[in-house]
Design a protein around this motif. Structure first.
Motif, PDB file in Angstrom:
ATOM      1  N   UNK A  21      45.919 -72.479 -72.707  1.00  0.00           N
ATOM      2  CA  UNK A  21      46.215 -73.815 -73.219  1.00  0.00           C
ATOM      3  C   UNK A  21      47.124 -74.572 -72.258  1.00  0.00           C
ATOM      4  N   UNK A  22      48.126 -73.894 -71.723  1.00  0.00           N
ATOM      5  CA  UNK A  22      49.052 -74.535 -70.775  1.00  0.00           C
ATOM      6  C   UNK A  22      48.302 -75.044 -69.547  1.00  0.00           C
ATOM      7  N   UNK A  23      47.320 -74.303 -69.086  1.00  0.00           N
ATOM      8  CA  UNK A  23      46.539 -74.733 -67.924  1.00  0.00           C
ATOM      9  C   UNK A  23      45.767 -76.017 -68.229  1.00  0.00           C
ATOM     10  N   UNK A  24      45.101 -76.075 -69.384  1.00  0.00           N
ATOM     11  CA  UNK A  24      44.350 -77.291 -69.722  1.00  0.00           C
ATOM     12  C   UNK A  24      45.289 -78.456 -70.033  1.00  0.00           C
ATOM     13  N   UNK A  25      46.428 -78.175 -70.616  1.00  0.00           N
ATOM     14  CA  UNK A  25      47.421 -79.230 -70.859  1.00  0.00           C
ATOM     15  C   UNK A  25      47.869 -79.822 -69.528  1.00  0.00           C
ATOM     16  N   UNK A  26      48.100 -78.958 -68.534  1.00  0.00           N
ATOM     17  CA  UNK A  26      48.498 -79.424 -67.202  1.00  0.00           C
ATOM     18  C   UNK A  26      47.384 -80.270 -66.588  1.00  0.00           C
ATOM     19  N   UNK A  27      46.147 -79.817 -66.685  1.00  0.00           N
ATOM     20  CA  UNK A  27      45.017 -80.571 -66.129  1.00  0.00           C
ATOM     21  C   UNK A  27      44.859 -81.924 -66.823  1.00  0.00           C
ATOM     22  N   UNK A  28      45.081 -81.939 -68.116  1.00  0.00           N
ATOM     23  CA  UNK A  28      44.953 -83.181 -68.888  1.00  0.00           C
ATOM     24  C   UNK A  28      46.056 -84.183 -68.579  1.00  0.00           C
ATOM     25  N   UNK A  34      50.332 -85.489 -73.434  1.00  0.00           N
ATOM     26  CA  UNK A  34      49.940 -84.525 -74.458  1.00  0.00           C
ATOM     27  C   UNK A  34      51.165 -84.098 -75.253  1.00  0.00           C
ATOM     28  N   UNK A  35      51.046 -84.206 -76.573  1.00  0.00           N
ATOM     29  CA  UNK A  35      52.084 -83.713 -77.479  1.00  0.00           C
ATOM     30  C   UNK A  35      51.463 -82.607 -78.321  1.00  0.00           C
ATOM     31  N   UNK A  36      52.231 -81.582 -78.598  1.00  0.00           N
ATOM     32  CA  UNK A  36      51.776 -80.501 -79.472  1.00  0.00           C
ATOM     33  C   UNK A  36      52.791 -80.343 -80.588  1.00  0.00           C
ATOM     34  N   UNK A  37      52.310 -80.417 -81.810  1.00  0.00           N
ATOM     35  CA  UNK A  37      53.169 -80.201 -82.978  1.00  0.00           C
ATOM     36  C   UNK A  37      52.598 -79.025 -83.751  1.00  0.00           C
ATOM     37  N   UNK A  38      53.400 -78.008 -83.897  1.00  0.00           N
ATOM     38  CA  UNK A  38      53.016 -76.835 -84.678  1.00  0.00           C
ATOM     39  C   UNK A  38      53.761 -76.884 -85.999  1.00  0.00           C
ATOM     40  N   UNK A  39      53.028 -76.746 -87.089  1.00  0.00           N
ATOM     41  CA  UNK A  39      53.668 -76.655 -88.397  1.00  0.00           C
ATOM     42  C   UNK A  39      53.551 -75.219 -88.892  1.00  0.00           C
ATOM     43  N   UNK A  40      54.497 -74.824 -89.695  1.00  0.00           N
ATOM     44  CA  UNK A  40      54.549 -73.447 -90.200  1.00  0.00           C
ATOM     45  C   UNK A  40      53.290 -73.125 -91.009  1.00  0.00           C
ATOM     46  N   UNK A  41      52.745 -71.939 -90.723  1.00  0.00           N
ATOM     47  CA  UNK A  41      51.622 -71.466 -91.522  1.00  0.00           C
ATOM     48  C   UNK A  41      52.144 -70.600 -92.665  1.00  0.00           C
ATOM     49  N   UNK A  42      51.420 -70.620 -93.753  1.00  0.00           N
ATOM     50  CA  UNK A  42      51.779 -69.842 -94.931  1.00  0.00           C
ATOM     51  C   UNK A  42      51.130 -68.462 -94.847  1.00  0.00           C
ATOM     52  N   UNK A 141      39.825 -74.072 -76.774  1.00  0.00           N
ATOM     53  CA  UNK A 141      38.484 -74.662 -76.678  1.00  0.00           C
ATOM     54  C   UNK A 141      38.574 -76.184 -76.766  1.00  0.00           C
ATOM     55  N   UNK A 142      39.361 -76.681 -77.701  1.00  0.00           N
ATOM     56  CA  UNK A 142      39.518 -78.129 -77.858  1.00  0.00           C
ATOM     57  C   UNK A 142      40.129 -78.749 -76.594  1.00  0.00           C
ATOM     58  N   UNK A 143      41.168 -78.142 -76.063  1.00  0.00           N
ATOM     59  CA  UNK A 143      41.807 -78.680 -74.854  1.00  0.00           C
ATOM     60  C   UNK A 143      40.815 -78.713 -73.694  1.00  0.00           C
ATOM     61  N   UNK A 144      40.017 -77.658 -73.561  1.00  0.00           N
ATOM     62  CA  UNK A 144      39.023 -77.620 -72.489  1.00  0.00           C
ATOM     63  C   UNK A 144      38.000 -78.730 -72.675  1.00  0.00           C
ATOM     64  N   UNK A 145      37.540 -78.948 -73.890  1.00  0.00           N
ATOM     65  CA  UNK A 145      36.532 -79.977 -74.141  1.00  0.00           C
ATOM     66  C   UNK A 145      37.102 -81.388 -73.959  1.00  0.00           C
ATOM     67  N   UNK A 146      38.349 -81.593 -74.297  1.00  0.00           N
ATOM     68  CA  UNK A 146      38.979 -82.901 -74.050  1.00  0.00           C
ATOM     69  C   UNK A 146      39.091 -83.121 -72.537  1.00  0.00           C
TER      70      UNK A 146
END
Length: 160
Positions: A21-28, A34-42, A141-146
């Motif tokens: 993910x970091x690699x595609x974020x860098x390429x993008x 690019x902002x990433x927000x992670x919310x707590x999973x239950x 997968x999403x980052x690569x497709x974007x």
């Protein structure tokens, strides 16, 4: 520069997913902020009742909705969403960017998906497949497709 938001339930635990993910974020980064927000999973069990699953989806959904702004264009990743090829996805992104007033926000649910409220808030529902993918892998997968979409939009070469 356009702002793209990854709004996701849970964090990436495996280092190989984080690195990819970091690699595609860098390429993008040459095309978008690019902002990433992670919310707590239950915590959930495979034997959880439908009522408990709905409670979990609701709790995660509220956390996601708190991160979404009124002027965001929201794309929810859901199995029963619209399917397209990479070129169609690039066309969609290009169209969305033309009318964008806020961020382009992609939402990835947790292990049991997204709440009805999050899906209702979405401006577009996107499916990559009828198959289910781990949400950590889906982020890659999403980052690569974007990234591929931006290469297509800019008439730049990308491997097939």
């Amino acid at each position: 520069m356009v702002n793209i938001c990854f709004l996701v339930v849970g964090s990436i635990k495996e280092s190989f997913y984080r690195e990819a993910f970091a690699e595609y974020k860098k390429r993008l980064s040459r095309y978008a902020d690019i902002e990433v927000f992670e919310v707590k999973d239950e915590k959930t069990s495979e034997k959880a009742s439908e009522a408990l699953n709905n409670k979990i989806l609701s709790a995660e959904g509220l956390r996601l909705l708190e991160k979404i702004r009124d002027n965001d264009f929201v794309v929810a990743l859901v199995i029963d969403g619209n399917k397209t090829c990479s070129y169609g996805f690039a066309e969609n992104i290009s169209k969305w960017l033309c009318s964008l007033r806020g961020r382009l926000c992609f939402v990835i649910g947790g292990s049991i998906g997204l709440s009805k409220d999050v899906i209702k808030r979405a401006d577009y529902r996107l499916s990559f497949s009828d198959m289910t993918f781990p949400h950590q892998l889906m982020r890659v997968i999403l980052a690569e497709q974007i990234y591929r979409a931006f290469r297509i939009i800019n008439n730049e070469p990308y491997h097939k």
